[in-house]
Motif scaffolding. Structure first.
Motif, PDB file in Angstrom:
ATOM      1  N   LEU A   1       0.719  -1.274   0.117  1.00 22.02           N
ATOM      2  CA  LEU A   1       0.154  -0.114  -0.095  1.00 22.02           C
ATOM      3  C   LEU A   1       0.809   1.110   0.177  1.00 22.02           C
ATOM      4  N   ILE A   2       0.576   2.335  -0.833  1.00 24.92           N
ATOM      5  CA  ILE A   2       1.178   3.733  -0.803  1.00 24.92           C
ATOM      6  C   ILE A   2      -0.128   4.622  -0.182  1.00 24.92           C
ATOM      7  N   THR A   3       0.480   5.420   0.813  1.00 22.24           N
ATOM      8  CA  THR A   3      -0.431   6.289   1.536  1.00 22.24           C
ATOM      9  C   THR A   3      -0.789   7.310   0.509  1.00 22.24           C
ATOM     10  N   ILE A   4      -2.127   7.793   0.288  1.00 22.46           N
ATOM     11  CA  ILE A   4      -2.527   9.051  -0.324  1.00 22.46           C
ATOM     12  C   ILE A   4      -2.633  10.129   0.485  1.00 22.46           C
ATOM     13  N   ASP A   5      -3.423   9.804   1.538  1.00 27.62           N
ATOM     14  CA  ASP A   5      -3.719  10.755   2.721  1.00 27.62           C
ATOM     15  C   ASP A   5      -3.729  10.209   4.006  1.00 27.62           C
ATOM     16  N   GLU A   6      -2.874  10.158   4.786  1.00 28.98           N
ATOM     17  CA  GLU A   6      -2.730   9.157   6.115  1.00 28.98           C
ATOM     18  C   GLU A   6      -3.970   9.777   7.064  1.00 28.98           C
ATOM     19  N   ALA A   7      -4.344  11.157   7.035  1.00 24.74           N
ATOM     20  CA  ALA A   7      -5.450  11.675   7.953  1.00 24.74           C
ATOM     21  C   ALA A   7      -6.747  10.916   7.440  1.00 24.74           C
ATOM     22  N   ARG A   8      -6.923  10.623   6.010  1.00 27.57           N
ATOM     23  CA  ARG A   8      -8.178   9.879   5.524  1.00 27.57           C
ATOM     24  C   ARG A   8      -8.004   8.742   5.445  1.00 27.57           C
ATOM     25  N   SER A   9      -6.973   7.933   5.758  1.00 24.65           N
ATOM     26  CA  SER A   9      -7.042   6.488   5.691  1.00 24.65           C
ATOM     27  C   SER A   9      -6.873   5.954   4.218  1.00 24.65           C
ATOM     28  N   THR A  10      -6.592   6.561   3.459  1.00 27.49           N
ATOM     29  CA  THR A  10      -6.659   6.515   1.773  1.00 27.49           C
ATOM     30  C   THR A  10      -5.507   6.093   1.198  1.00 27.49           C
ATOM     31  N   TYR A  11      -5.447   4.981   0.394  1.00 25.78           N
ATOM     32  CA  TYR A  11      -4.396   4.336  -0.287  1.00 25.78           C
ATOM     33  C   TYR A  11      -4.519   3.842  -1.614  1.00 25.78           C
ATOM     34  N   ARG A  12      -3.280   3.924  -2.291  1.00 27.23           N
ATOM     35  CA  ARG A  12      -3.212   3.571  -3.597  1.00 27.23           C
ATOM     36  C   ARG A  12      -2.185   2.269  -3.738  1.00 27.23           C
ATOM     37  N   ILE A  13      -2.516   1.467  -4.816  1.00 25.69           N
ATOM     38  CA  ILE A  13      -1.597   0.480  -5.262  1.00 25.69           C
ATOM     39  C   ILE A  13      -1.102   0.754  -6.532  1.00 25.69           C
ATOM     40  N   SER A  14       0.271   0.754  -6.794  1.00 27.21           N
ATOM     41  CA  SER A  14       0.974   1.051  -8.087  1.00 27.21           C
ATOM     42  C   SER A  14       2.223   0.464  -8.502  1.00 27.21           C
ATOM     43  N   GLY A  15       2.548   0.336  -9.551  1.00 27.85           N
ATOM     44  CA  GLY A  15       3.884  -0.022  -9.729  1.00 27.85           C
ATOM     45  C   GLY A  15       3.855  -0.017 -11.612  1.00 27.85           C
TER      46      GLY A  15
END
Length: 436
Positions: free
Chosen positions: A407-421
């Motif tokens: 997981l890669i954090t988008i916004d830690e405060a919102r607990s949003t993530y992305r998965i990319s590569g």
């Protein structure tokens, strides 16, 4: 605590839905975020599950979609057909093909006397899409085309393309001026002087050729750089001849695909750039099949909804609140994440307060889904689960959740993530959709 109401699907998705289930934990790592409310998700309608929509051989004469077979892909020993599916409301040949517009053929272009509508020319415009709307007459814009031409004179007007294709009317050319937007130039453009119309082509490095620089208003863009087909003051439409109107956005390796293992289609929209960045049809991810992604900035809509209900800016849903995920696949890699509007604190709080006040319904559980991302560095090896993205009912709202090691954090405060590569030759990625 008030529960979200039972909510029937539209006529195209008629039928009862899955029985009530409880959200289960996810594999592949510790779950990010904790639930502060009731763990019981919003109820589904119950009853028998409807079969997936028929895809094999579907056309607008016998179904709701025009389906094109791209190839096949395999994950965990199961083979999936890779298709593109265009809702018939967006199929240009279906909507405009039976209209008898007079067409003149010139050396480098056609002229269709279509009275301001986007016309269909067989074999020429098969990768061009129709965009439904009250005033736009099929063009990829929200403006009243006939009214704007009456005010401003002959205008190039933006058109849209079918799933998997990029717009054929611009190219990216780096002129070393440091302006990312200025790198976009028309591949071709119509120029009208007096009563004469000419089709001109970009020949790098022609420094006099117009660049994209300006606002997002379609009128500003069209006047400045001339993207699209020319619409004349008499309603005639000029269409280029002998040039691709849509550019294929995938390669034969099919390095990254989206597999829909859920029970309903998922409509994916895109923003048009250069253009007005409104939402337009991208692809429909059909249950039981794999799909490629369209180029561009993609927003994944609610499962089971029609494209025409998602590919628009809805004033009743601030931002992209009906689009829970973003991005997708490309020949070079994968990138998927929680969507901004669906997770933005102020928007989420507004929707929650309206729901608790009884002003709106909550989003039913069956409209949401989870996404799993797999990667294969060896084509003959096993697929590695990189992570999962999903939403969890918190008693009065849906909150973003994620599990996995990549997981890669988008916004830690919102607990949003992305998965990319990035994907190299021989490597594969699979974005898998599953019901919650």
């Amino acid at each position: 605590m008030k529960r979200p109401p039972i909510h029937p699907f539209d006529r195209a998705r008629a039928g009862a839905l899955a029985l009530l289930v409880v959200l289960t934990g996810c594999s592949g790592g510790e779950e990010k975020g904790t639930s502060s409310g009731s763990p019981t998700p919003p109820p589904s309608n119950g009853g028998n599950e409807p079969p997936p929509p028929v895809v094999e051989g579907a056309t607008c004469d016998n179904g709701e979609f025009e389906v094109r077979l791209i190839g096949t892909t395999e994950l965990d020993g199961e083979t999936y057909k890779v298709v593109t599916a265009t809702p018939c409301e967006y199929v240009l040949s279906h909507v405009q093909g039976k209209k008898n517009f007079p067409i003149e053929e010139h050396e480098t272009f056609y002229v269709a006397d279509s009275h301001f509508e986007i016309p269909y020319i067989p074999g020429v415009m098969d990768d061009v899409a129709y965009t439904p709307g009250e005033k736009n007459k099929g063009w990829a814009t929200g403006m009243d085309v006939e009214a704007e031409v009456a005010k401003l004179g002959a205008l190039p007007v933006l058109y849209h393309v079918t799933p998997g294709y990029e717009y054929g009317y611009f190219t990216e050319y780096d002129d070393d001026q440091g302006d990312i937007f200025g790198a976009f130039r028309p591949t071709w453009r119509f120029v009208k002087k007096g009563g004469d119309v000419n089709l001109l082509f970009f020949a790098p490095p022609d420094t006099t050729w117009p660049r994209h620089r300006g606002g997002w208003n379609p009128r500003e863009i069209n006047q400045e750089i001339g993207f699209g087909f020319l619409v004349d003051t008499d309603g005639k439409v000029y269409v280029p001849k002998g040039v691709p109107l849509g550019r294929r956005g995938w390669d034969d390796e099919l390095r990254c695909v989206v597999i829909n293992k859920a029970k309903q289609p998922v409509p994916v929209t895109r923003t048009q750039f250069p253009g007005d960045e409104s939402y337009y049809m991208a692809e429909t991810l059909m249950p039981g099949y794999a799909s490629i992604s369209s180029p561009g900035h993609l927003y994944w809509g609610h499962k089971g909804k029609r494209m025409i209900d998602v590919a628009k800016w809805d004033d009743t849903l601030p931002g992209n609140f009906d689009k829970p995920f973003i991005w997708g696949c490309s020949p070079d890699g994968y990138n998927v994440g929680h969507a901004e509007g669906f997770t933005w604190p102020e928007l989420r709080e507004k929707k929650r307060d309206e729901y608790l006040a009884g002003l709106i319904d909550a989003i039913p559980k069956e409209n949401l889904y989870r996404i799993k991302v797999y990667r294969k560095d060896d084509p003959n090896g096993a697929a590695e689960l990189l992570g999962e993205l999903f939403y969890e009912w918190d008693g009065d709202e849906w909150l973003p959740r994620a599990t996995g090691e990549k997981l890669i954090t988008i916004d830690e405060a919102r607990s949003t993530y992305r998965i990319s590569g990035h994907l190299g030759e021989g490597q594969r990625a699979f974005i898998v959709i599953e019901d919650l």
